[in-house]
Design a protein around this motif. Sequence first.
Motif, PDB file in Angstrom:
ATOM      1  N   MET A  68     -33.525   1.402 -77.723  1.00 54.64           N
ATOM      2  CA  MET A  68     -33.054   0.927 -76.490  1.00 54.64           C
ATOM      3  C   MET A  68     -33.435  -0.547 -76.832  1.00 54.64           C
ATOM      4  N   ALA A  69     -32.257  -1.519 -75.633  1.00 54.03           N
ATOM      5  CA  ALA A  69     -32.663  -2.593 -75.618  1.00 54.03           C
ATOM      6  C   ALA A  69     -34.235  -3.068 -75.228  1.00 54.03           C
ATOM      7  N   LYS A  70     -34.375  -4.449 -75.111  1.00 50.95           N
ATOM      8  CA  LYS A  70     -35.826  -4.011 -74.777  1.00 50.95           C
ATOM      9  C   LYS A  70     -36.234  -3.795 -73.488  1.00 50.95           C
ATOM     10  N   GLU A  71     -35.221  -4.660 -72.327  1.00 52.28           N
ATOM     11  CA  GLU A  71     -35.313  -4.558 -71.484  1.00 52.28           C
ATOM     12  C   GLU A  71     -34.325  -3.513 -70.478  1.00 52.28           C
ATOM     13  N   TRP A  72     -34.639  -2.203 -69.454  1.00 53.06           N
ATOM     14  CA  TRP A  72     -34.236  -1.133 -69.165  1.00 53.06           C
ATOM     15  C   TRP A  72     -33.780  -1.605 -68.207  1.00 53.06           C
ATOM     16  N   GLY A  73     -31.670  -0.976 -67.924  1.00 51.31           N
ATOM     17  CA  GLY A  73     -31.079  -0.956 -67.416  1.00 51.31           C
ATOM     18  C   GLY A  73     -29.995  -0.001 -66.818  1.00 51.31           C
ATOM     19  N   TYR A  74     -29.343  -0.193 -66.448  1.00 52.29           N
ATOM     20  CA  TYR A  74     -28.149   0.497 -66.574  1.00 52.29           C
ATOM     21  C   TYR A  74     -26.988   0.856 -66.924  1.00 52.29           C
ATOM     22  N   ALA A  75     -26.828   0.242 -68.624  1.00 51.49           N
ATOM     23  CA  ALA A  75     -25.422   0.356 -68.992  1.00 51.49           C
ATOM     24  C   ALA A  75     -25.547   1.014 -69.913  1.00 51.49           C
ATOM     25  N   SER A  76     -24.655   1.830 -70.692  1.00 52.17           N
ATOM     26  CA  SER A  76     -25.267   2.656 -71.891  1.00 52.17           C
ATOM     27  C   SER A  76     -25.897   3.030 -72.949  1.00 52.17           C
ATOM     28  N   HIS A  77     -26.356   1.265 -72.864  1.00 49.35           N
ATOM     29  CA  HIS A  77     -27.373   0.807 -74.800  1.00 49.35           C
ATOM     30  C   HIS A  77     -28.906   1.319 -73.604  1.00 49.35           C
ATOM     31  N   ASN A  78     -28.836   1.035 -72.408  1.00 48.42           N
ATOM     32  CA  ASN A  78     -30.450   1.026 -72.112  1.00 48.42           C
ATOM     33  C   ASN A  78     -30.753   1.799 -71.171  1.00 48.42           C
ATOM     34  N   GLY A  79     -29.161   2.651 -70.611  1.00 46.87           N
ATOM     35  CA  GLY A  79     -29.618   3.577 -69.695  1.00 46.87           C
ATOM     36  C   GLY A  79     -30.334   4.149 -69.034  1.00 46.87           C
ATOM     37  N   PRO A  80     -30.187   5.251 -67.505  1.00 49.15           N
ATOM     38  CA  PRO A  80     -31.314   6.501 -67.317  1.00 49.15           C
ATOM     39  C   PRO A  80     -31.674   7.233 -69.083  1.00 49.15           C
ATOM     40  N   ASP A  81     -30.762   7.275 -69.261  1.00 46.53           N
ATOM     41  CA  ASP A  81     -30.914   8.596 -70.514  1.00 46.53           C
ATOM     42  C   ASP A  81     -31.547   8.054 -72.028  1.00 46.53           C
ATOM     43  N   HIS A  82     -32.121   6.775 -71.627  1.00 44.04           N
ATOM     44  CA  HIS A  82     -33.171   5.942 -72.852  1.00 44.04           C
ATOM     45  C   HIS A  82     -33.938   5.637 -72.184  1.00 44.04           C
ATOM     46  N   TRP A  83     -34.436   5.728 -71.023  1.00 36.05           N
ATOM     47  CA  TRP A  83     -35.481   5.154 -70.261  1.00 36.05           C
ATOM     48  C   TRP A  83     -36.314   5.907 -70.574  1.00 36.05           C
ATOM     49  N   HIS A  84     -36.412   7.210 -71.742  1.00 35.66           N
ATOM     50  CA  HIS A  84     -37.933   7.550 -71.838  1.00 35.66           C
ATOM     51  C   HIS A  84     -38.188   6.884 -73.146  1.00 35.66           C
ATOM     52  N   GLU A  85     -37.653   6.380 -74.159  1.00 36.03           N
ATOM     53  CA  GLU A  85     -37.962   6.116 -75.506  1.00 36.03           C
ATOM     54  C   GLU A  85     -39.113   5.126 -75.056  1.00 36.03           C
ATOM     55  N   LEU A  86     -38.839   3.863 -73.788  1.00 39.39           N
ATOM     56  CA  LEU A  86     -40.282   3.275 -73.739  1.00 39.39           C
ATOM     57  C   LEU A  86     -41.197   3.762 -72.448  1.00 39.39           C
ATOM     58  N   TYR A  87     -40.577   4.746 -71.921  1.00 40.77           N
ATOM     59  CA  TYR A  87     -41.617   5.227 -70.928  1.00 40.77           C
ATOM     60  C   TYR A  87     -41.163   6.200 -70.586  1.00 40.77           C
ATOM     61  N   PRO A  88     -42.286   7.372 -72.251  1.00 37.01           N
ATOM     62  CA  PRO A  88     -42.192   9.098 -72.264  1.00 37.01           C
ATOM     63  C   PRO A  88     -42.281   9.439 -70.403  1.00 37.01           C
ATOM     64  N   ILE A  89     -42.550   9.626 -68.840  1.00 38.39           N
ATOM     65  CA  ILE A  89     -42.960   9.996 -68.482  1.00 38.39           C
ATOM     66  C   ILE A  89     -41.643  10.145 -67.594  1.00 38.39           C
ATOM     67  N   ALA A  90     -40.699   9.473 -67.888  1.00 38.39           N
ATOM     68  CA  ALA A  90     -38.635   9.916 -67.238  1.00 38.39           C
ATOM     69  C   ALA A  90     -38.324  11.168 -67.768  1.00 38.39           C
ATOM     70  N   LYS A  91     -39.689  11.675 -69.113  1.00 39.28           N
ATOM     71  CA  LYS A  91     -38.774  12.985 -69.017  1.00 39.28           C
ATOM     72  C   LYS A  91     -40.272  13.997 -68.669  1.00 39.28           C
ATOM     73  N   GLY A  92     -40.867  13.921 -67.805  1.00 40.37           N
ATOM     74  CA  GLY A  92     -41.924  14.316 -67.765  1.00 40.37           C
ATOM     75  C   GLY A  92     -41.472  15.457 -66.453  1.00 40.37           C
ATOM     76  N   ASP A  93     -42.420  16.347 -65.568  1.00 41.80           N
ATOM     77  CA  ASP A  93     -42.498  17.197 -64.856  1.00 41.80           C
ATOM     78  C   ASP A  93     -42.292  17.104 -63.205  1.00 41.80           C
ATOM     79  N   ASN A  94     -42.333  15.956 -63.310  1.00 37.67           N
ATOM     80  CA  ASN A  94     -42.115  15.621 -61.612  1.00 37.67           C
ATOM     81  C   ASN A  94     -41.327  14.295 -61.322  1.00 37.67           C
ATOM     82  N   GLN A  95     -40.270  14.061 -61.684  1.00 31.37           N
ATOM     83  CA  GLN A  95     -39.186  12.854 -62.057  1.00 31.37           C
ATOM     84  C   GLN A  95     -37.613  13.215 -60.692  1.00 31.37           C
ATOM     85  N   SER A  96     -37.847  12.263 -60.571  1.00 34.34           N
ATOM     86  CA  SER A  96     -36.847  11.615 -58.982  1.00 34.34           C
ATOM     87  C   SER A  96     -35.712  10.511 -59.828  1.00 34.34           C
TER      88      SER A  96
END
Length: 260
Positions: free
Chosen positions: A1-29
């Motif tokens: 993922m690019a350095k900064e998260w966003g909503y595009a295909s290269h840095n969007g929600p499917d990539h967030w867990h790469e820098l922020y592992p909790i994004a695949k946690g058990d209590n996500q919204s």
Amino acid sequence: MAKEWGYASHNGPDHWHELYPIAKGDNQSPIELHTKDIRHDPSLLPWSASYDPGSCKTILNNGKTCRVVFDDTYDRSMLRGGPLTGPYRLRQFHLHWGASDDHGSEHTVDGVKYAAELHLVHWNPKYNTYGEALKQPDGIAVVGIFLKIGREKGEFQLFLDALDKVKTKGKEAPFTKFDPSCLFPACRDYWTYHGSFTTPPCEECIVWILLKEPMTVSSDQMAKLRSLFSSAENEPPVPLVGNWRPPQPIKGRVVKASFK
Ligand SMILES: [Zn+2]
């Protein structure tokens, strides 16, 4: 993922867990709400907000949303009751919206996507600082209000008129004497569950209070929201739209309703 998260295909929600592992946690919204599966909990109390318009300070375009920031250095604008065990302080509100009127909300209700979703973020001052509250399962309370297309909402226009001062990423301007409870629908019925922020780092610290009754805004008002840019003043203009995270796995969590 690019350095900064966003909503595009290269840095969007499917990539967030790469820098922020909790994004695949058990209590996500957010999550999908299926109303036939949601039980009324008679122990859930009514909630109330007492906001001080004098605590409203600035409006900001951070390139990902437009945020209104409040003074939260003492108990000025407070949220109480509902599923909360004590008072919570209002820190900021912001919105998520789509590229067109037919989608844009983060939570969905029986498959319905609303045009936008307003989040009022409060923190529990028993944890002393906002940063500490982010580390606690009940540190943050977010009131979520869906925006539905219909009649124009006059009170929302006060906020929309201020957007001209923060068109591009990084702009901030004074925004004062605003009480966001003027945006609340008449009915206070809500759903509640434990979840996370819907933006990185996606901390799992949120007691969600999602209002059943949407707030109605006009299509022109939604268009005004979409007139913001996610790009800075000196960059090629990119419209700020589509800043919503899709629903995340419920993972056995229970959603409760304050109403029958
Ligand atoms: Zn949000």
